[in-house]
Design a protein around this motif. Structure first.
Motif, PDB file in Angstrom:
ATOM      1  N   GLU A 326       1.595  24.248  -4.931  1.00 38.28           N
ATOM      2  CA  GLU A 326       0.789  23.675  -6.007  1.00 38.28           C
ATOM      3  C   GLU A 326      -0.215  22.695  -5.404  1.00 38.28           C
ATOM      4  O   GLU A 326       0.061  22.055  -4.389  1.00 38.28           O
ATOM      5  CB  GLU A 326       1.683  22.945  -7.014  1.00 38.28           C
ATOM      6  CG  GLU A 326       2.685  23.859  -7.720  1.00 38.28           C
ATOM      7  CD  GLU A 326       3.585  23.085  -8.659  1.00 38.28           C
ATOM      8  OE1 GLU A 326       3.411  21.850  -8.762  1.00 38.28           O
ATOM      9  OE2 GLU A 326       4.450  23.713  -9.268  1.00 38.28           O
ATOM     10  N   ARG A 327      -1.389  22.585  -6.014  1.00 40.03           N
ATOM     11  CA  ARG A 327      -2.409  21.670  -5.515  1.00 40.03           C
ATOM     12  C   ARG A 327      -1.965  20.221  -5.740  1.00 40.03           C
ATOM     13  O   ARG A 327      -1.519  19.865  -6.832  1.00 40.03           O
ATOM     14  CB  ARG A 327      -3.748  21.902  -6.229  1.00 40.03           C
ATOM     15  CG  ARG A 327      -4.288  23.321  -6.064  1.00 40.03           C
ATOM     16  CD  ARG A 327      -4.777  23.560  -4.639  1.00 40.03           C
ATOM     17  NE  ARG A 327      -5.354  24.890  -4.522  1.00 40.03           N
ATOM     18  CZ  ARG A 327      -4.688  25.944  -4.062  1.00 40.03           C
ATOM     19  NH1 ARG A 327      -3.426  25.822  -3.691  1.00 40.03           N
ATOM     20  NH2 ARG A 327      -5.280  27.123  -3.971  1.00 40.03           N
ATOM     21  N   ILE A 328      -2.063  19.411  -4.695  1.00 37.89           N
ATOM     22  CA  ILE A 328      -1.724  17.992  -4.778  1.00 37.89           C
ATOM     23  C   ILE A 328      -3.024  17.197  -4.900  1.00 37.89           C
ATOM     24  O   ILE A 328      -3.865  17.212  -3.995  1.00 37.89           O
ATOM     25  CB  ILE A 328      -0.947  17.541  -3.527  1.00 37.89           C
ATOM     26  CG1 ILE A 328       0.367  18.319  -3.414  1.00 37.89           C
ATOM     27  CG2 ILE A 328      -0.677  16.044  -3.570  1.00 37.89           C
ATOM     28  CD1 ILE A 328       1.347  18.035  -4.525  1.00 37.89           C
ATOM     29  N   ALA A 329      -3.185  16.513  -6.033  1.00 37.69           N
ATOM     30  CA  ALA A 329      -4.438  15.788  -6.284  1.00 37.69           C
ATOM     31  C   ALA A 329      -4.559  14.529  -5.444  1.00 37.69           C
ATOM     32  O   ALA A 329      -5.652  13.999  -5.264  1.00 37.69           O
ATOM     33  CB  ALA A 329      -4.537  15.441  -7.769  1.00 37.69           C
ATOM     34  N   MET A 330      -3.439  14.025  -4.933  1.00 38.08           N
ATOM     35  CA  MET A 330      -3.473  12.763  -4.200  1.00 38.08           C
ATOM     36  C   MET A 330      -4.222  12.910  -2.881  1.00 38.08           C
ATOM     37  O   MET A 330      -4.117  13.926  -2.197  1.00 38.08           O
ATOM     38  CB  MET A 330      -2.043  12.289  -3.929  1.00 38.08           C
ATOM     39  CG  MET A 330      -1.234  12.105  -5.205  1.00 38.08           C
ATOM     40  SD  MET A 330       0.523  12.311  -4.906  1.00 38.08           S
ATOM     41  CE  MET A 330       1.152  12.306  -6.577  1.00 38.08           C
TER      42      MET A 330
END
Length: 357
Positions: A326-330
């Motif tokens: 999953e894409r990690i926005a941090m």
């Protein structure tokens, strides 16, 4: 089924020495009939030498090789390569450029009459599905087509065992996966006993019914793909099959204690001993700061289907690596929470460096 019938090939304490170097040391192995066995390991570990001993182009210094219970190399007998009923599929395909596909397939059948050759070629051409290539010459074939012709030529003499040395390494990535699947499907359909050399653990996991992981001329571990990946016998086996985060800790009451958790295992070592936990990157999950162990992102690499994230965790000296689908926005520099997602952690008494050196 007798024991000899269930195994197409047996090697017992096989050793080979070149000069002062032991290339193979006391290799003992049983190859199951009708299955695909992968010899896996780094360059120089002895896997191609082992293939040469099986084919008969080289002789062991010690030990014995048997096919279907009959000695073919050992202290009392040596069977020449042409009399072993072993086929060989070369890395570069080795098709004769001046012969069309039909004549390439017939080349190894010269002991048969012309009519017998025709029957054998027709049969293997139909099984491999290359009827449309029969009149073509190698230079006019694509890499995938050449590979299928090479497979057909190796199978035409109806060998009891097929040897393959890095057979897909010369193909581009996309073509490699497709041709590999077609080849494996064919071998399984006709229940061919095959031994394939590869240095790629992902290829071995995808192809092999049995994987033989080699290291420094010896066998490190033998097992099914699930055995090798899920139950590695050593730190080396664990890391060779896929990247690992290595954490050392104190062994106490059946578990190792590390800065990110306590992991139980069945080890016969005294309390107070040092042990090592191998944690695969996909066993770790990141969330908001405060949800789990405090960590900080120090690097991110986008890999398409996943993202590779390096994090620092106090008091670990080395960063941990996480694989997230999953894409990690941090962003790099932000604090996050680290959790283990229940995936298996491998624990070993041996915590020496995992390289071969």
């Amino acid at each position: 089924m007798s024991d000899d019938e269930s195994y197409a090939l047996r090697l017992t304490n096989v050793s080979r020495r070149f000069g002062s170097r032991d290339v193979l040391s006391n290799v003992t192995l049983s190859v199951p009939a009708g299955k695909i066995t992968c010899l896996l390991g780094e360059s120089g570990c002895g896997k191609s030498t082992l293939l040469r001993l099986i084919s008969g182009v080289d002789r062991p210094d010690r030990g014995m090789i048997e096919m279907a219970g009959v000695e073919i190399a050992g202290p009392s007998r040596f069977v020449e390569p042409e009399d072993r009923k072993i086929g060989f599929m070369f890395q570069d395909f080795a098709l004769f450029p001046h012969l069309d596909v039909t004549d390439n397939l017939s080349f190894g059948l010269r002991a048969l009459s012309r009519s017998e050759q025709d029957v054998r070629v027709t049969d293997v051409v139909e099984r491999i599905g290359i009827e449309h290539l029969a009149d073509r010459f190698p230079h006019s074939l694509s890499g995938g087509e050449q590979q299928r012709v090479a497979l057909a030529r190796a199978l035409a003499p109806e060998p009891d065992i097929l040897l393959m040395d890095e057979p897909f390494s010369n193909l581009d990535q996309g073509l490699r996966e497709r041709v590999r699947k077609e080849t494996v499907d064919t071998l399984r359909k006709i229940e061919t006993t095959a031994i394939m050399v590869t240095h790629d653990p992902q290829e071995a996991l995808a192809v092999g019914d049995l994987i033989v992981l080699m290291r420094n001329g010896a066998i490190e571990q033998i097992g099914s793909p699930f055995d090798i990946y899920d139950r590695p016998a050593s730190p080396y086996a664990a890391e060779f099959m896929g990247p690992c985060n290595r954490l050392t800790g104190i062994w106490s009451e059946g578990a190792i204690s590390t800065p990110i958790g306590r992991f139980h295992a069945d080890l016969d070592i005294p309390d107070g001993s040092m042990a090592m936990a191998c944690i695969r990157p996909q066993a770790l999950t990141l969330g908001p700061d405060g949800d789990g162990i405090s960590a900080r992102i120090i690097g991110k690499t986008f890999m398409g289907e996943s993202e590779q994230i390096d994090i620092s965790v106090h008091p670990l000296a080395e960063p941990l690596r996480v694989h997230h689908h999953e894409r990690i926005a941090m962003a790099v520099g932000e604090k996050v929470g680290l959790r283990l997602n229940g995936a298996q952690v491998h624990v070993f008494a041996d915590f020496n460096p995992l390289s071969q050196s």
